[in-house]
Structure formats: structure tokens, C-alpha cells
Design an enzyme around this catalytic site. Sequence first.
Site, PDB file in Angstrom:
ATOM      1  N   GLN A 161     -34.797  80.187 -79.861  1.00 27.05           N
ATOM      2  CA  GLN A 161     -35.072  78.828 -80.337  1.00 27.05           C
ATOM      3  C   GLN A 161     -36.538  78.395 -80.278  1.00 27.05           C
ATOM      4  O   GLN A 161     -37.042  77.767 -81.206  1.00 27.05           O
ATOM      5  CB  GLN A 161     -34.217  77.843 -79.550  1.00 27.05           C
ATOM      6  CG  GLN A 161     -34.369  76.392 -79.964  1.00 27.05           C
ATOM      7  CD  GLN A 161     -33.425  75.509 -79.172  1.00 27.05           C
ATOM      8  OE1 GLN A 161     -32.217  75.573 -79.341  1.00 27.05           O
ATOM      9  NE2 GLN A 161     -33.969  74.696 -78.284  1.00 27.05           N
ATOM     10  N   GLU A 203     -39.165  70.217 -84.030  1.00 33.60           N
ATOM     11  CA  GLU A 203     -40.091  69.771 -82.989  1.00 33.60           C
ATOM     12  C   GLU A 203     -41.547  69.989 -83.389  1.00 33.60           C
ATOM     13  O   GLU A 203     -42.438  69.972 -82.554  1.00 33.60           O
ATOM     14  CB  GLU A 203     -39.782  70.487 -81.667  1.00 33.60           C
ATOM     15  CG  GLU A 203     -38.382  70.142 -81.160  1.00 33.60           C
ATOM     16  CD  GLU A 203     -38.110  70.624 -79.741  1.00 33.60           C
ATOM     17  OE1 GLU A 203     -39.027  71.156 -79.095  1.00 33.60           O
ATOM     18  OE2 GLU A 203     -36.978  70.434 -79.280  1.00 33.60           O
ATOM     19  N   ASP A 240     -37.641  79.841 -75.062  1.00 33.89           N
ATOM     20  CA  ASP A 240     -36.304  79.274 -74.864  1.00 33.89           C
ATOM     21  C   ASP A 240     -35.362  80.098 -75.724  1.00 33.89           C
ATOM     22  O   ASP A 240     -35.351  79.961 -76.949  1.00 33.89           O
ATOM     23  CB  ASP A 240     -36.256  77.794 -75.259  1.00 33.89           C
ATOM     24  CG  ASP A 240     -34.879  77.180 -75.008  1.00 33.89           C
ATOM     25  OD1 ASP A 240     -33.988  77.902 -74.516  1.00 33.89           O
ATOM     26  OD2 ASP A 240     -34.705  75.980 -75.298  1.00 33.89           O
ATOM     27  N   ASP A 309     -31.132  75.191 -68.939  1.00 31.53           N
ATOM     28  CA  ASP A 309     -31.080  73.942 -69.726  1.00 31.53           C
ATOM     29  C   ASP A 309     -29.616  73.642 -70.036  1.00 31.53           C
ATOM     30  O   ASP A 309     -28.970  72.890 -69.291  1.00 31.53           O
ATOM     31  CB  ASP A 309     -31.917  74.112 -70.996  1.00 31.53           C
ATOM     32  CG  ASP A 309     -31.735  72.975 -71.996  1.00 31.53           C
ATOM     33  OD1 ASP A 309     -31.197  71.921 -71.622  1.00 31.53           O
ATOM     34  OD2 ASP A 309     -32.129  73.134 -73.171  1.00 31.53           O
ATOM     35  N   LYS A 334     -33.356  66.663 -68.702  1.00 31.98           N
ATOM     36  CA  LYS A 334     -33.220  65.822 -69.890  1.00 31.98           C
ATOM     37  C   LYS A 334     -32.356  64.631 -69.504  1.00 31.98           C
ATOM     38  O   LYS A 334     -31.172  64.789 -69.206  1.00 31.98           O
ATOM     39  CB  LYS A 334     -32.542  66.603 -71.015  1.00 31.98           C
ATOM     40  CG  LYS A 334     -33.360  67.759 -71.603  1.00 31.98           C
ATOM     41  CD  LYS A 334     -32.467  68.587 -72.515  1.00 31.98           C
ATOM     42  CE  LYS A 334     -33.265  69.524 -73.420  1.00 31.98           C
ATOM     43  NZ  LYS A 334     -32.369  70.497 -74.105  1.00 31.98           N
ATOM     44  N   ARG A 363     -36.004  65.929 -76.320  1.00 29.16           N
ATOM     45  CA  ARG A 363     -34.958  66.520 -77.141  1.00 29.16           C
ATOM     46  C   ARG A 363     -35.542  66.824 -78.520  1.00 29.16           C
ATOM     47  O   ARG A 363     -36.624  66.357 -78.868  1.00 29.16           O
ATOM     48  CB  ARG A 363     -33.756  65.565 -77.302  1.00 29.16           C
ATOM     49  CG  ARG A 363     -33.073  65.135 -76.026  1.00 29.16           C
ATOM     50  CD  ARG A 363     -32.626  66.266 -75.132  1.00 29.16           C
ATOM     51  NE  ARG A 363     -31.730  67.234 -75.733  1.00 29.16           N
ATOM     52  CZ  ARG A 363     -30.447  67.414 -75.413  1.00 29.16           C
ATOM     53  NH1 ARG A 363     -29.906  66.651 -74.485  1.00 29.16           N
ATOM     54  NH2 ARG A 363     -29.713  68.352 -75.978  1.00 29.16           N
ATOM     55  N   SER A 364     -34.794  67.567 -79.314  1.00 27.02           N
ATOM     56  CA  SER A 364     -35.296  67.873 -80.663  1.00 27.02           C
ATOM     57  C   SER A 364     -35.283  66.633 -81.557  1.00 27.02           C
ATOM     58  O   SER A 364     -36.067  66.536 -82.494  1.00 27.02           O
ATOM     59  CB  SER A 364     -34.493  69.012 -81.281  1.00 27.02           C
ATOM     60  OG  SER A 364     -33.106  68.751 -81.194  1.00 27.02           O
ATOM     61  N   LYS A 385     -41.910  69.815 -71.339  1.00 29.86           N
ATOM     62  CA  LYS A 385     -41.658  70.496 -72.620  1.00 29.86           C
ATOM     63  C   LYS A 385     -41.339  69.408 -73.639  1.00 29.86           C
ATOM     64  O   LYS A 385     -40.318  68.723 -73.531  1.00 29.86           O
ATOM     65  CB  LYS A 385     -40.485  71.451 -72.435  1.00 29.86           C
ATOM     66  CG  LYS A 385     -40.141  72.293 -73.643  1.00 29.86           C
ATOM     67  CD  LYS A 385     -38.935  73.165 -73.321  1.00 29.86           C
ATOM     68  CE  LYS A 385     -38.430  73.857 -74.556  1.00 29.86           C
ATOM     69  NZ  LYS A 385     -36.972  74.092 -74.483  1.00 29.86           N
TER      70      LYS A 385
HETATM   71  P1  PGA Z   1     -32.221  70.159 -78.133  1.00 29.22           P
HETATM   72  O1  PGA Z   1     -33.202  71.355 -77.831  1.00 29.22           O
HETATM   73  O2  PGA Z   1     -32.890  68.881 -77.817  1.00 29.22           O
HETATM   74  O3  PGA Z   1     -31.879  70.334 -79.594  1.00 29.22           O
HETATM   75  O4  PGA Z   1     -31.000  70.383 -77.253  1.00 29.22           O
HETATM   76  C1  PGA Z   1     -34.092  71.372 -76.762  1.00 29.22           C
HETATM   77  C2  PGA Z   1     -33.916  72.584 -75.877  1.00 29.22           C
HETATM   78  O5  PGA Z   1     -32.966  73.370 -76.062  1.00 29.22           O
HETATM   79  O6  PGA Z   1     -34.683  72.789 -74.953  1.00 29.22           O
HETATM   80 ZN    ZN Z   2     -33.339  74.627 -74.197  1.00 25.13          ZN
END
Ligand code: PGA
Ligand code: ZN
Length: 422
Positions: A161, A203, A240, A309, A334, A363-364, A385
Site C-alpha cells: 500500500q 494520500e 506499509d 495497524d 488512529k 487516514r486516507s 504518518k
Molecule cells: P486507511 O489507510 O486510512 O485507508 O486505512 C492508512 C493505512 O493503512 O495506514
Molecule cells: Zn496501514
Amino acid sequence: MIESVHAREILDSRGRPTVEVEVAVSGGAHAAASVPAGASRGRHEAVELRDGDAARYRGLGVRRAVANVNEILGPAVVGLDAQDQAAVDAALIAADGSADKSNLGANALLGVSLASARAAAVAAGVPLWRHLGSAAARVLPVPMVNLVSGGLHAGRQVDFQDFLIVPVGASTFAEAMAMAANVRESAADLLAERGLSVLKADEGGFAPALESNRAAVELVVASIERAGYEPGEDVALAIDVAASHFFDGRYRLEAENLTLDAAGLVQLLDDWLAGYPIVSLEDVLDEDDWAGWASEGSRLTSKVQVIGDDLFATDLARLERGAADGVANSILVKMNQVGTLSETLAVVSAAQRLGYGTVVSARSGETEDPFIADLAVAVNAGQIKIGSLAQSERLAKYNQLLRIEEALGDDAVYPGRDALRR
Ligand code: PGA
Ligand code: ZN
């Protein structure tokens, strides 16, 4: 004392609805906060309430969550002291009454929790990071900056990712920003020379059509070198893997045309550790593969930072289970995975007590709210991050950290390599 609470539906960086809450306290202070949304969500996150009305925003509206704030959560906290965050959050949790915040929505609860904290800071006349933190709050987080995206954030161009850069050799946060920006410009130059796309993923990272996951790693290393830095010394790599999102009993790497078990995926990553200056790996295995994490994952935790995560989902019980089994050595934090500020702070304290590294994360799907920048400094998280150095929902956080570093002056600490767990 909280006098009024009002929520509304606004839009996030993907143009999708999210919750914004305004809180007013006696004496005239008031503040707003808004809630982010993930795309590669973990199975164990607190529940984000969506309307499910397909005729509106493809079912993603948050009018029910907004109504839950205006009709239930607001009245539950009006009259409480906003300076007592624990009491505010306890009232929110009690009003919801479920273990996973599915009754009223974690997005509803978090909006109130954060707006209340910010209103309390305004009322006290101190910056949010000082309000949330102790006098010891002075550590600027080392940023993991997204350079290349794959997985669910980039139409699965590659399977992993995030391919990120970590300016470990900087001596200040401001210098870290300048270094990361240089590398990002170099990556854009390299992509242009190779005739590859510089279009951006969720992102703000690049999402070129690369032939393999390994090619993304090599692009990052080449970008660091082209910017004039030494890979590993000045700027290191982080990945990640987000393995839950290509796991179906086995791990399927489309880009490499490989189907692997846990041992095979860990072996592939272990080989990369020998060949590339990687300092951090996130979600290397599926979020429910506790056995794989304990047996195979431990080969990695002895060498680099390994972050949970989706694995931990900012959940105290999951973190404690992981720590008991020696699973991973760091946690991504998060706030909307758990749903209130107080529970987030409790998870961070537990992680620090257990010797786990802490990486505060966006978050994304984000808004212009910079709350996590203040949070990272307040708890001396050491790492953050946020995404790439692009798009105002990301830059709002980076810019807030630049302001905080300036405000701290000589007291500011940029930990560099020391922030990373090993
Ligand atoms: P997400 O991705 O906000 O889409 O969950 C962020 C991550 O996986 O670190
Ligand atoms: Zn992640």
C-alpha cells in the site's frame, strides 16, 4: 462547561461525507473538529456509521451520525466540564452503549470528543498540543512520508500500500520536510524520464504503473540518491504492506505473480531488509493471523520496526494480546479506529509502557483538521504518518508541526533515527 454541541455533514479529501462538530463552552470559547475516514479499514475498528441510502453519496452520507450528535451525544455532554476529557468521553461511550460504537457511530463520538478538547484548549488559552500534553511535550515526530502508493489507495497498481521515506538524518522537523520534498521532486523527475505517470493516489503519493512491488522500492531508493542523499543514512525507507487487503487464506501478490503463505511473505520482506535500507514495516501479515505474526513475524521484529495497524486497530486489548505474544513492536495510532480521544491516549500510554513504538497516523480520507499534529507532539509519539507532501488535507498537519516546532524553539527535539523501534 459545555454549553452547546452542533454537528454537520462536510466533505473529506475524497469528496465523501464526514462529520464536523462544533462545541461552545461557557465564557465564549468555541471550536470545531472533523473526523477522517479510512479506505483500507481493519476488521476490528470501531464502527463508522454511514446512511446506506444509495441515492445519496452512494450510501456514504453521514446524516444519521450527525443526527446522533445533535439529538443524543450533544445533550449527553452539555453541562459537563470540557477540561475533564475523561468525563466527556465516558458520557459519550455510555450514551452509545455498545462495545464497537455501532449504535451511534464512532464518527459521531469522535467528532464530539475532539471538538470538546479543542474548545477546552481555546478556553484555557493554550495551544492544543500543550493542552493535551504535559510540560514534557516537546518531541517533533519523525514523519513517514508517502512517496509511492499501491493497494486500495491506488487501484492496486502494486500490491503493497505505501512506500514511504523517513528523513532519519534530519536534525529538525523543518529540515525533514525539506529533505522529503527534495526526494519527492526527484521521484517526479525519474517518473517523467521513464514516461510513467505522476498522477496522485489518495494520500498524494505517486501511483505509477510499475512492474512489481520491488520496482517501487527501487524507485524510492533511486529518488533518494538522485536528491543527493545517502539511502539509509539521510533518508530511509518504510513500507506499509497492508497485507490483510490481499489475503484470502494465502497472500496473493499480483504484481509479482506470487501466492505465498505467511512464511513466504516474511521471507520476501526479510530478503528486502538485506538489500534495501528499510527501517519500518507495517501490517506484514493479515490482521487475524496471530499465529503467523507470532511465529514468522518475530523474524522481522528482531531487525526493524514492525507496526501493527489493522492488526491492533488502536485497541487496548488487541495491543496487550500482541505484547503478550511478542507480536510486532510498534503501533499505528488512529483516533477513529477507537472513537474517542481518551481511549486513544490510553492506548498510547499502554504502548509506551510496553516498550512499543507509537506512530500517530492520518487516514486516507482526511479533512483540513490538523488535530493529529498536536496529538503527536502532546504524547511525544516520536513518529507520524500523514501521507505525501501534497494536498492541503496532508499539508495542514505538516504545516501545524512546523508551527509547533517554531513555538517550542530551543526546547524542540527531533529524534531522527532514535524514534524508530528496533
Ligand atoms: P486507511 O489507510 O486510512 O485507508 O486505512 C492508512 C493505512 O493503512 O495506514
Ligand atoms: Zn496501514
